[in-house]
Design a protein around this motif. Structure first.
Motif, PDB file in Angstrom:
ATOM      1  N   GLN A  26     -54.200 -51.986  45.752  1.00  0.00           N
ATOM      2  CA  GLN A  26     -54.837 -50.664  45.745  1.00  0.00           C
ATOM      3  C   GLN A  26     -53.860 -49.628  45.173  1.00  0.00           C
ATOM      4  N   PRO A  27     -53.628 -49.651  43.869  1.00  0.00           N
ATOM      5  CA  PRO A  27     -52.678 -48.704  43.276  1.00  0.00           C
ATOM      6  C   PRO A  27     -53.196 -47.279  43.277  1.00  0.00           C
ATOM      7  N   ASP A  28     -52.284 -46.315  43.281  1.00  0.00           N
ATOM      8  CA  ASP A  28     -52.673 -44.903  43.191  1.00  0.00           C
ATOM      9  C   ASP A  28     -52.553 -44.402  41.756  1.00  0.00           C
ATOM     10  N   HIS A  29     -52.621 -45.335  40.804  1.00  0.00           N
ATOM     11  CA  HIS A  29     -52.510 -45.015  39.389  1.00  0.00           C
ATOM     12  C   HIS A  29     -53.263 -46.078  38.592  1.00  0.00           C
ATOM     13  N   SER A  30     -53.503 -45.820  37.309  1.00  0.00           N
ATOM     14  CA  SER A  30     -54.212 -46.786  36.475  1.00  0.00           C
ATOM     15  C   SER A  30     -53.371 -47.316  35.318  1.00  0.00           C
ATOM     16  N   ILE A  31     -52.228 -46.684  35.068  1.00  0.00           N
ATOM     17  CA  ILE A  31     -51.301 -47.147  34.028  1.00  0.00           C
ATOM     18  C   ILE A  31     -49.895 -47.154  34.606  1.00  0.00           C
ATOM     19  N   LYS A 264     -36.994 -43.718  43.132  1.00  0.00           N
ATOM     20  CA  LYS A 264     -37.422 -44.075  44.483  1.00  0.00           C
ATOM     21  C   LYS A 264     -38.501 -45.160  44.462  1.00  0.00           C
ATOM     22  N   GLU A 265     -38.868 -45.615  43.249  1.00  0.00           N
ATOM     23  CA  GLU A 265     -39.894 -46.636  43.095  1.00  0.00           C
ATOM     24  C   GLU A 265     -39.245 -48.019  43.008  1.00  0.00           C
ATOM     25  N   GLU A 266     -40.102 -49.047  42.883  1.00  0.00           N
ATOM     26  CA  GLU A 266     -39.604 -50.372  42.540  1.00  0.00           C
ATOM     27  C   GLU A 266     -38.850 -50.258  41.215  1.00  0.00           C
ATOM     28  N   PRO A 267     -37.751 -50.987  41.035  1.00  0.00           N
ATOM     29  CA  PRO A 267     -36.893 -50.768  39.867  1.00  0.00           C
ATOM     30  C   PRO A 267     -37.516 -51.046  38.508  1.00  0.00           C
ATOM     31  N   ASN A 268     -38.625 -51.788  38.440  1.00  0.00           N
ATOM     32  CA  ASN A 268     -39.125 -52.203  37.131  1.00  0.00           C
ATOM     33  C   ASN A 268     -40.543 -51.751  36.804  1.00  0.00           C
ATOM     34  N   PHE A 269     -41.228 -51.080  37.742  1.00  0.00           N
ATOM     35  CA  PHE A 269     -42.603 -50.623  37.513  1.00  0.00           C
ATOM     36  C   PHE A 269     -42.711 -49.149  37.877  1.00  0.00           C
ATOM     37  N   PHE A 270     -43.195 -48.335  36.933  1.00  0.00           N
ATOM     38  CA  PHE A 270     -43.275 -46.902  37.174  1.00  0.00           C
ATOM     39  C   PHE A 270     -44.666 -46.378  36.846  1.00  0.00           C
ATOM     40  N   PRO A 271     -45.373 -45.782  37.829  1.00  0.00           N
ATOM     41  CA  PRO A 271     -46.724 -45.250  37.578  1.00  0.00           C
ATOM     42  C   PRO A 271     -46.680 -44.056  36.628  1.00  0.00           C
ATOM     43  N   LEU A 272     -47.622 -44.035  35.690  1.00  0.00           N
ATOM     44  CA  LEU A 272     -47.623 -42.960  34.690  1.00  0.00           C
ATOM     45  C   LEU A 272     -48.672 -41.893  34.954  1.00  0.00           C
ATOM     46  N   ASP A 273     -49.709 -42.213  35.722  1.00  0.00           N
ATOM     47  CA  ASP A 273     -50.795 -41.252  35.928  1.00  0.00           C
ATOM     48  C   ASP A 273     -51.155 -41.138  37.403  1.00  0.00           C
ATOM     49  N   ARG A 274     -50.153 -41.146  38.245  1.00  0.00           N
ATOM     50  CA  ARG A 274     -50.399 -41.029  39.682  1.00  0.00           C
ATOM     51  C   ARG A 274     -51.078 -39.708  40.000  1.00  0.00           C
ATOM     52  N   LYS A 275     -52.102 -39.793  40.821  1.00  0.00           N
ATOM     53  CA  LYS A 275     -52.836 -38.588  41.213  1.00  0.00           C
ATOM     54  C   LYS A 275     -52.158 -37.890  42.376  1.00  0.00           C
ATOM     55  N   GLY A 276     -51.722 -36.632  42.113  1.00  0.00           N
ATOM     56  CA  GLY A 276     -51.181 -35.762  43.147  1.00  0.00           C
ATOM     57  C   GLY A 276     -50.531 -36.445  44.251  1.00  0.00           C
TER      58      GLY A 276
END
Length: 276
Positions: A26-31, A264-276
């Motif tokens: 259940q990600p809080d982002h789509s990319i 503060k994220e996992e070292p290799n995956f970064f959300p680009l369009d996280r909603k608020g």
């Protein structure tokens, strides 16, 4: 989210980094942006969703993937889609696991994501169908494990000398790069050719990738970071060199990276369009 990993058996342990399954994501982002780590992935989608890759500048979709696909060794960051309630089974190969399993030079897949049918034919879709018919994750793992054991040809593994060079690139600081390359008993041209065949990238690119991933580990959840000290400590010639490489591997300059709290994220995956 349910996440499970498989205990890998011999002789696969030498070539496979991990086999894992997840569902209910259940990600809080789509990319999300993926940093290169030196691994190759075989990915089975088990949910029917189409996945996408995106242009790194415009974030417009430039690739679409369903069922099973393979992501080669990448020398730069990659932007991929993330989906609600997704389910996937992933085989993560070590850098030298591609050639003994795929029986093709790893360079043919470098910086590419391709439909797995191009490598394995329709048999890979039959394998996916078997996975879909299993209710228990342990049974899915067993099917994939047996498939890998049948495909593995240990005789196609790289030489111990080549593996030692790769290991030293992973363990030693970049300032020792020249000495590591010089330790190889044949020519540098031969070394580069062997790396492209077995690992897909040159020794220098691997060393840079390992250095950058170590930086991400070092700065994770740290406060009051001084980039000039980090750049100097990891052997960059100057600040501009560090910024250029940071952006090449992550897609961000260091300050924007911190501002978005990606350390503060996992070292290799970064959300680009996280909603608020």
């Amino acid at each position: 989210m349910r996440f499970e990993t498989h205990t890998i058996v011999q002789p696969l342990t030498a070539y496979i980094e991990a086999i894992f399954h997840f569902e209910g994501f259940q990600p809080d982002h789509s990319i999300e942006r993926v940093v290169p780590t030196g691994h190759i992935f075989i990915i089975f989608e088990l949910d029917g969703f189409e996945r996408k890759t995106f242009d790194t500048t415009t974030l417009k979709a430039n690739g679409r993937y369903t069922k099973v696909w393979v992501s080669g060794n990448h020398s730069k960051h990659l932007s991929i889609s993330a989906h609600q309630n997704s389910e996937m089974l992933v085989i993560q190969l070590k850098p030298f696991g591609f050639y003994p399993v795929m029986k093709q030079p790893a360079i043919e897949l470098s910086d590419k994501v391709i439909d797995a049918q191009a490598l394995f034919g329709t048999t890979i879709l039959d394998l996916r169908t078997q996975l879909l018919h299993q209710k228990e994750v342990t049974d899915k793992f067993k099917i994939v494990e047996n498939w890998l054991l049948k495909r593995l040809e240990v005789s196609k593994a790289p030489s111990e000398e080549l593996l030692e060079v790769l290991q030293q690139l992973r363990l030693q600081p970049f300032k020792n790069h020249t000495a590591i390359i010089a330790s190889y008993t044949k020519t540098q041209k031969h070394l580069i050719s062997q790396f492209k065949t077995y690992f897909g990238l040159t020794p220098k690119v691997f060393h840079r990738i390992y250095r950058f991933n170590e930086i991400l580990k070092q700065i994770q959840n740290k406060q009051d970071l001084v980039w000039s000290q980090i750049a100097h400590g990891f052997g960059y010639t100057d600040q501009s060199h560090f910024i250029k490489e940071f952006k090449e591997f992550s897609g961000f300059n260091p300050q924007a990276f911190l501002k978005s709290d990606y350390h503060k994220e996992e070292p290799n995956f970064f959300p680009l369009d996280r909603k608020g």
